[in-house]
Write a protein that holds these residues in place. Structure first.
Motif, PDB file in Angstrom:
ATOM      1  N   MET A 191       0.861  -1.187   0.000  1.00 15.26           N
ATOM      2  CA  MET A 191       0.000   0.000   0.000  1.00 15.26           C
ATOM      3  C   MET A 191       0.894   1.232   0.000  1.00 15.26           C
ATOM      4  O   MET A 191       1.779   1.368   0.851  1.00 15.26           O
ATOM      5  CB  MET A 191      -0.909   0.012   1.225  1.00 15.26           C
ATOM      6  N   ILE A 192       0.661   2.137  -0.949  1.00 10.85           N
ATOM      7  CA  ILE A 192       1.560   3.270  -1.170  1.00 10.85           C
ATOM      8  C   ILE A 192       0.813   4.586  -0.960  1.00 10.85           C
ATOM      9  O   ILE A 192      -0.269   4.798  -1.515  1.00 10.85           O
ATOM     10  CB  ILE A 192       2.125   3.225  -2.603  1.00 10.85           C
ATOM     11  N   MET A 193       1.414   5.470  -0.159  1.00 14.48           N
ATOM     12  CA  MET A 193       0.867   6.813   0.013  1.00 14.48           C
ATOM     13  C   MET A 193       1.398   7.659  -1.142  1.00 14.48           C
ATOM     14  O   MET A 193       2.595   7.914  -1.220  1.00 14.48           O
ATOM     15  CB  MET A 193       1.304   7.379   1.365  1.00 14.48           C
ATOM     16  N   PRO A 194       0.530   8.097  -2.072  1.00 14.69           N
ATOM     17  CA  PRO A 194       1.008   8.641  -3.341  1.00 14.69           C
ATOM     18  C   PRO A 194       1.240  10.147  -3.418  1.00 14.69           C
ATOM     19  O   PRO A 194       1.944  10.613  -4.303  1.00 14.69           O
ATOM     20  CB  PRO A 194      -0.110   8.260  -4.305  1.00 14.69           C
ATOM     21  N   TYR A 195       0.631  10.921  -2.514  1.00 18.33           N
ATOM     22  CA  TYR A 195       0.663  12.374  -2.736  1.00 18.33           C
ATOM     23  C   TYR A 195       0.242  13.096  -1.463  1.00 18.33           C
ATOM     24  O   TYR A 195      -0.644  12.640  -0.728  1.00 18.33           O
ATOM     25  CB  TYR A 195      -0.286  12.750  -3.871  1.00 18.33           C
ATOM     26  N   LEU A 196       0.860  14.247  -1.212  1.00 16.06           N
ATOM     27  CA  LEU A 196       0.448  15.132  -0.127  1.00 16.06           C
ATOM     28  C   LEU A 196      -0.093  16.424  -0.724  1.00 16.06           C
ATOM     29  O   LEU A 196       0.547  17.037  -1.578  1.00 16.06           O
ATOM     30  CB  LEU A 196       1.639  15.461   0.782  1.00 16.06           C
TER      31      LEU A 196
ATOM     32  N   LEU B  82       2.450   6.849   8.806  1.00 10.85           N
ATOM     33  CA  LEU B  82       2.950   5.711   8.033  1.00 10.85           C
ATOM     34  C   LEU B  82       3.536   4.640   8.942  1.00 10.85           C
ATOM     35  O   LEU B  82       3.337   3.436   8.699  1.00 10.85           O
ATOM     36  CB  LEU B  82       3.992   6.191   7.028  1.00 10.85           C
ATOM     37  N   ASN B  83       4.239   5.045   9.977  1.00  9.19           N
ATOM     38  CA  ASN B  83       4.770   4.078  10.941  1.00  9.19           C
ATOM     39  C   ASN B  83       3.646   3.262  11.578  1.00  9.19           C
ATOM     40  O   ASN B  83       3.732   2.028  11.680  1.00  9.19           O
ATOM     41  CB  ASN B  83       5.554   4.796  12.048  1.00  9.19           C
ATOM     42  N   GLU B  84       2.619   3.953  12.014  1.00  6.79           N
ATOM     43  CA  GLU B  84       1.499   3.275  12.675  1.00  6.79           C
ATOM     44  C   GLU B  84       0.758   2.356  11.701  1.00  6.79           C
ATOM     45  O   GLU B  84       0.393   1.227  12.047  1.00  6.79           O
ATOM     46  CB  GLU B  84       0.541   4.300  13.276  1.00  6.79           C
ATOM     47  N   ALA B  85       0.552   2.838  10.483  1.00  7.42           N
ATOM     48  CA  ALA B  85      -0.135   2.027   9.475  1.00  7.42           C
ATOM     49  C   ALA B  85       0.683   0.789   9.123  1.00  7.42           C
ATOM     50  O   ALA B  85       0.145  -0.320   8.977  1.00  7.42           O
ATOM     51  CB  ALA B  85      -0.396   2.856   8.219  1.00  7.42           C
ATOM     52  N   ALA B  86       1.992   0.972   8.978  1.00  3.66           N
ATOM     53  CA  ALA B  86       2.864  -0.150   8.626  1.00  3.66           C
ATOM     54  C   ALA B  86       2.906  -1.192   9.738  1.00  3.66           C
ATOM     55  O   ALA B  86       2.982  -2.403   9.469  1.00  3.66           O
ATOM     56  CB  ALA B  86       4.266   0.360   8.322  1.00  3.66           C
ATOM     57  N   PHE B  87       2.865  -0.727  10.991  1.00  6.04           N
ATOM     58  CA  PHE B  87       2.843  -1.661  12.123  1.00  6.04           C
ATOM     59  C   PHE B  87       1.571  -2.500  12.096  1.00  6.04           C
ATOM     60  O   PHE B  87       1.603  -3.714  12.316  1.00  6.04           O
ATOM     61  CB  PHE B  87       2.952  -0.882  13.441  1.00  6.04           C
TER      62      PHE B  87
ATOM     63  N   GLY C 148       0.523  -9.057   6.281  1.00  7.86           N
ATOM     64  CA  GLY C 148       1.476  -9.368   5.215  1.00  7.86           C
ATOM     65  C   GLY C 148       1.540  -8.279   4.164  1.00  7.86           C
ATOM     66  O   GLY C 148       1.939  -8.522   3.019  1.00  7.86           O
ATOM     67  N   ILE C 149       1.151  -7.052   4.555  1.00  7.06           N
ATOM     68  CA  ILE C 149       1.125  -5.916   3.624  1.00  7.06           C
ATOM     69  C   ILE C 149       2.143  -4.880   4.069  1.00  7.06           C
ATOM     70  O   ILE C 149       2.210  -4.512   5.243  1.00  7.06           O
ATOM     71  CB  ILE C 149      -0.275  -5.280   3.569  1.00  7.06           C
ATOM     72  N   ARG C 150       2.938  -4.390   3.132  1.00 13.23           N
ATOM     73  CA  ARG C 150       3.912  -3.347   3.416  1.00 13.23           C
ATOM     74  C   ARG C 150       3.341  -1.974   3.068  1.00 13.23           C
ATOM     75  O   ARG C 150       2.409  -1.860   2.277  1.00 13.23           O
ATOM     76  CB  ARG C 150       5.194  -3.595   2.613  1.00 13.23           C
ATOM     77  N   VAL C 151       3.948  -0.947   3.645  1.00 13.99           N
ATOM     78  CA  VAL C 151       3.552   0.442   3.412  1.00 13.99           C
ATOM     79  C   VAL C 151       4.734   1.180   2.801  1.00 13.99           C
ATOM     80  O   VAL C 151       5.887   0.972   3.218  1.00 13.99           O
ATOM     81  CB  VAL C 151       3.104   1.111   4.727  1.00 13.99           C
ATOM     82  N   ALA C 152       4.467   2.030   1.820  1.00 19.87           N
ATOM     83  CA  ALA C 152       5.533   2.797   1.170  1.00 19.87           C
ATOM     84  C   ALA C 152       5.078   4.226   0.904  1.00 19.87           C
ATOM     85  O   ALA C 152       3.880   4.527   0.881  1.00 19.87           O
ATOM     86  CB  ALA C 152       5.954   2.126  -0.138  1.00 19.87           C
TER      87      ALA C 152
ATOM     88  N   GLU D 274      12.494  -0.733   8.680  1.00 25.81           N
ATOM     89  CA  GLU D 274      12.015  -2.104   8.537  1.00 25.81           C
ATOM     90  C   GLU D 274      10.547  -2.163   8.138  1.00 25.81           C
ATOM     91  O   GLU D 274      10.080  -3.174   7.615  1.00 25.81           O
ATOM     92  CB  GLU D 274      12.218  -2.879   9.851  1.00 25.81           C
ATOM     93  N   LEU D 275       9.824  -1.081   8.392  1.00 32.80           N
ATOM     94  CA  LEU D 275       8.382  -1.078   8.160  1.00 32.80           C
ATOM     95  C   LEU D 275       7.949  -0.218   6.980  1.00 32.80           C
ATOM     96  O   LEU D 275       7.103  -0.625   6.185  1.00 32.80           O
ATOM     97  CB  LEU D 275       7.654  -0.596   9.420  1.00 32.80           C
ATOM     98  N   VAL D 276       8.496   0.988   6.877  1.00 31.11           N
ATOM     99  CA  VAL D 276       8.043   1.938   5.849  1.00 31.11           C
ATOM    100  C   VAL D 276       9.054   1.969   4.699  1.00 31.11           C
ATOM    101  O   VAL D 276      10.223   2.280   4.897  1.00 31.11           O
ATOM    102  CB  VAL D 276       7.840   3.346   6.435  1.00 31.11           C
ATOM    103  N   LYS D 277       8.573   1.667   3.513  1.00 30.27           N
ATOM    104  CA  LYS D 277       9.431   1.540   2.346  1.00 30.27           C
ATOM    105  C   LYS D 277       9.239   2.715   1.391  1.00 30.27           C
ATOM    106  O   LYS D 277       8.500   3.651   1.670  1.00 30.27           O
ATOM    107  CB  LYS D 277       9.147   0.205   1.652  1.00 30.27           C
ATOM    108  N   MET D 278       9.879   2.640   0.258  1.00 27.06           N
ATOM    109  CA  MET D 278       9.901   3.738  -0.714  1.00 27.06           C
ATOM    110  C   MET D 278       9.430   3.254  -2.089  1.00 27.06           C
ATOM    111  O   MET D 278       9.789   2.160  -2.517  1.00 27.06           O
ATOM    112  CB  MET D 278      11.336   4.265  -0.834  1.00 27.06           C
ATOM    113  N   GLU D 279       8.610   4.096  -2.722  1.00 32.39           N
ATOM    114  CA  GLU D 279       8.374   3.946  -4.149  1.00 32.39           C
ATOM    115  C   GLU D 279       8.995   5.186  -4.791  1.00 32.39           C
ATOM    116  O   GLU D 279       8.466   6.299  -4.658  1.00 32.39           O
ATOM    117  CB  GLU D 279       6.893   3.856  -4.491  1.00 32.39           C
ATOM    118  N   LEU D 280      10.127   4.998  -5.450  1.00 35.74           N
ATOM    119  CA  LEU D 280      10.854   6.137  -6.020  1.00 35.74           C
ATOM    120  C   LEU D 280      10.343   6.436  -7.422  1.00 35.74           C
ATOM    121  O   LEU D 280      10.357   5.578  -8.300  1.00 35.74           O
ATOM    122  CB  LEU D 280      12.352   5.845  -6.065  1.00 35.74           C
TER     123      LEU D 280
END
Length: 250
Positions: A88-93, A111-116, A122-126, A153-159
Motif C-alpha cells: 500500500m503506497i501513500m502517493p501524494y500530499l 505511516l509508521n502506525e499504518a505499517a505496524f 502481510g502488507i507493506r507500506v511505502a 524495517e516497516l516503511v518503504k519507498m516507491e521512487l
C-alpha cells in the motif's frame, strides 16, 4: 524475466469508465502487472476474477493519506488481501498536508502506525515522492525527513524517477543512499516540450531506463512500474509503446 507493471493512474479516464475492460486491454498490451489508483466502485472480488483470467498480478495500490488510519485502513487492507496485493503506497500530499517539517513528521508517524498494523496482514507500506519533497523547507529536505522519521524495517519507498530528476536529484544516487528501502520503482521518463519538462513514453525520453532496470535487479527492488502523466497521442497507445520499449531493454 522481470515483470513490468502499469500504474493505472496513467490511463485514469479509461479505468474510471471501465476498470475491468481496461485490465484486459493492459494485459493485451504486454504488461505483467498493474498498480491500482482506486477501484471505482468495483468490488475487489470482481477485480480479482479479471486479474486471474488475464494473468495480471498486482504491483501495489495508491491509497490517500487520510485512508491510512482508523477503520478506513482496515477496509483497504481487507481489500488488498482479496486482490493479492502486498504493498500500500501513500502517493501524494496536498499543499495543506505539507506546510511545515512538523507536517512531514506527522505523515511519517501515520505511516509508521499504518505499517505496524498492516504487517500482520502481510502488507507493506511505502511513500511515493513528487518533486516538492526535494525542495528545502525550514532548512531541511522533506524527502529525507520522511525516511529518517520512519522505521526502515516497516516503511518503504516507491521512487518516482521523473520527479526526483525534475527536482535536480539523481534517482541512482537516491537508490544507493536509501539502500533496501525502495521496493517499487516508477519508470517515468522525461522529455522537454515547449521548454518545459514533461513525462513521456517510457524508454523514449532522456532518463536512463536501462540503468534503472539494472539497479532494480541489483537492489532487489520488487516492482518496476511504468507511469506517464503527459500525452501527445492516445494514452492507451502511448502506454503500450512504453511497455514495448522497456521490455526491449530487458
Amino acid at each position: 524475466m522481470r515483470k513490468i507493471g502499469l500504474q493505472l493512474y496513467s490511463i485514469q479516464s479509461e479505468a474510471e469508465k471501465d476498470l475491468l475492460g481496461t485490465l484486459g486491454k493492459v494485459s493485451d498490451m504486454g504488461y505483467d502487472s498493474v498498480q491500482f489508483a482506486g477501484l471505482f466502485g468495483i468490488s475487489a472480488k470482481e477485480v480479482k476474477k479479471v486479474l486471474d483470467s488475464t494473468g495480471l498480478t498486482v504491483a501495489g495500490a495508491h491509497i490517500p493519506l487520510d485512508r491510512f488510519s482508523g477503520e478506513a485502513l482496515k477496509i483497504h487492507m481487507d481489500e488488498q488481501i482479496v486482490l493479492g496485493n502486498d504493498l500500500m503506497i501513500m502517493p501524494y500530499l496536498t499543499e495543506e498536508q505539507r506546510q511545515s517539517i512538523d507536517d512531514y513528521k506527522r505523515v511519517a508517524e501515520t505511516l509508521n502506525e499504518a505499517a505496524f498494523r498492516s504487517k500482520e496482514y502481510g502488507i507493506r507500506v511505502a511513500y511515493h515522492n513528487h518533486d516538492f519533497e526535494f525542495y528545502k523547507l525550514e532548512g531541511r529536505i522533506p524527502f529525507d525527513v520522511v525516511f529518517q522519521e520512519t522505521d526502515p524495517e516497516l516503511v518503504k519507498m516507491e521512487l518516482d524517477t521523473y520527479w526526483a530528476k525534475y527536482a535536480g536529484f539523481e534517482p541512482e544516487e537516491l537508490l544507493k543512499k536509501y539502500k533496501y528501502r525502495c521496493v517499487s520503482l516508477h519508470l517515468k521518463d522525461m522529455a522537454t516540450k515547449d521548454d518545459k519538462k514533461v513525462s513521456t513514453v517510457a524508454g523514449s525520453g532522456i532518463l536512463d531506463m536501462k540503468g534503472f532496470l539494472k539497479l532494480a535487479d541489483e537492489e532487489k527492488i520488487n516492482y518496476c512500474v511504468i507511469e506517464q502523466e503527459y500525452f501527445e497521442e492516445n494514452p492507451l497507445l502511448e502506454v503500450e509503446k512504453g511497455v514495448q520499449n522497456i521490455k526491449a531493454l530487458l
